[in-house]
Design an enzyme around this catalytic site. Structure first.
Site, PDB file in Angstrom:
ATOM      1  CE  LYS A 117      40.236  41.617  14.433  1.00  0.00           C
ATOM      2  NZ  LYS A 117      40.743  42.869  13.895  1.00  0.00           N
ATOM      3  CE  LYS A 199      29.472  44.927  14.842  1.00  0.00           C
ATOM      4  NZ  LYS A 199      30.716  45.351  15.466  1.00  0.00           N
ATOM      5  CE  LYS A 202      33.923  45.319   6.797  1.00  0.00           C
ATOM      6  NZ  LYS A 202      34.030  46.706   7.158  1.00  0.00           N
TER       7      LYS A 202
END
Ligand code: TRP
Length: 334
Positions: A117, A199, A202
């Protein structure tokens, strides 16, 4: 007199960071609903975690309500399970602070999600992102959870939760239950329809890669028809056939049929027919959820009633843990 056994506690959380996908549903929320009789469950919307990445305030509020409504739409019963919004229960932040003093800098530095991240958001590598797993440990330990259903991406955070809990217990005695991962009996890891090695997410730039729980039947069937597969024509589960494997997993997870049963069903049939069947099955599965969601989401008064009661119950369930921790570390009680 019969001895009634106390139910084991299961806790999980989901971040309100966008519309849910078929992956969130089959991989998490659907299973959560199925655990409510066997366990004492606690399910929360992790809005405190969400702000480790910059959020637009009005959007976060909306998505928090969306996520809460979705839990209910997917069959989570607020009468049976603690269903609440993380920021409504200040115990999480309190416990998180204490636990952060029992967590090593080096431990946090090793978290792969932090590394990922901070690479993705190099302009905002905030300390909250760094201590995110401590807050997650607080979520879990606060309610003395025995089990935590988590996906692969959260396994390391659960490991560190266990380490923190064991360390605290080692110093102060048995304060925390050491949580274990809960591996669901069913449930699928759903991959992107456009790149089945990744995976389903969205945040995929191609909306054909994911199905959301709010997609219409037509949209779902179209996305399944466009799913990337391979150039042979057999519907079989085999290495190298990631696209077909993914569709088979989805189909098997929804229908409850085993993979060999699914293969037999589509023997001699083409990919086109298979994909349409998968699309229809997914659409039928999601339809009641989409409808429940629309109904619940429109009734904000009811939602408020549920999350207000949920926060109160969660507070009652977690209060003793914080009291105990405060006492153990030597805070003078007010
Ligand atoms: N970090 C989790 C995620 O992003 C959400 C979460 C927050 C959670 N607190 C939790 C999951 C406690 C399990 C237990 O998916």
């Amino acid at each position: 007199m019969p001895v009634t056994e106390k139910k084991k506690v299961i806790l999980s959380g989901i971040q309100p960071t966008g519309v849910f996908t078929l992956g969130n549903y089959l991989g998490a929320v659907k299973n959560w609903a199925g655990l409510q009789d066997e366990f004492q469950c606690a399910y929360m919307i992790a809005d405190l975690h969400a702000i480790t990445v910059r959020q637009e305030p009005a959007e976060l509020r909306k998505r928090t309500l969306d996520a809460f409504a979705l839990l209910l739409a997917a069959g989570i019963d607020p009468q049976k399970s603690l269903t609440f919004i993380q920021s409504h229960v200040d115990l999480h932040a309190k416990l998180s602070w204490v636990l952060s003093c029992f967590t090593q800098f080096g431990e946090m530095s090793r978290m792969t999600q932090f590394k990922d991240k901070s690479q993705k958001h190099p302009d905002n590598v905030n300390v909250g992102l760094f201590t995110y797993p401590v807050l997650m440990a607080a979520d879990i330990l606060l309610y003395q959870a025995d089990f935590v259903p988590v996906g692969a991406d959260q396994k390391q955070h659960l490991e560190v939760t266990r380490d923190i809990a064991a360390r605290f217990n080692g110093i102060y005695g048995d304060v925390f239950t050491i949580p274990e991962p809960y591996i669901p009996k069913a449930g699928a890891r759903v991959m992107s329809l456009q790149d089945p090695t990744k995976k389903m997410s969205k945040s995929d730039t191609n909306p054909n890669g994911y199905i959301t729980i709010l997609d219409t039947k037509e949209q779902i069937i179209n996305k399944c028809k466009r799913a990337v597969t391979d150039s042979d024509r057999e519907v079989v589960y085999r290495e190298g056939k990631d696209g077909i494997n993914n569709l088979l997993n989805i189909y098997s997870s929804i229908t409850g049929k085993t993979i060999p049963e699914c293969e037999r069903e589509f023997e001699g049939k083409g990919y086109g027919e298979f994909k349409t069947a998968v699309g229809e099955t997914v659409a039928d599965e999601l339809r009641p959820i989409r409808e429940n969601f629309a109904r619940l989401r429109a009734d904000t008064a009811y939602l408020k009633e549920c999350y207000t009661a949920g926060a109160q119950m969660a507070y009652r369930a977690g209060r003793r843990t914080v009291e105990k921790v405060y006492k153990k570390v030597g805070f003078l009680l007010p």
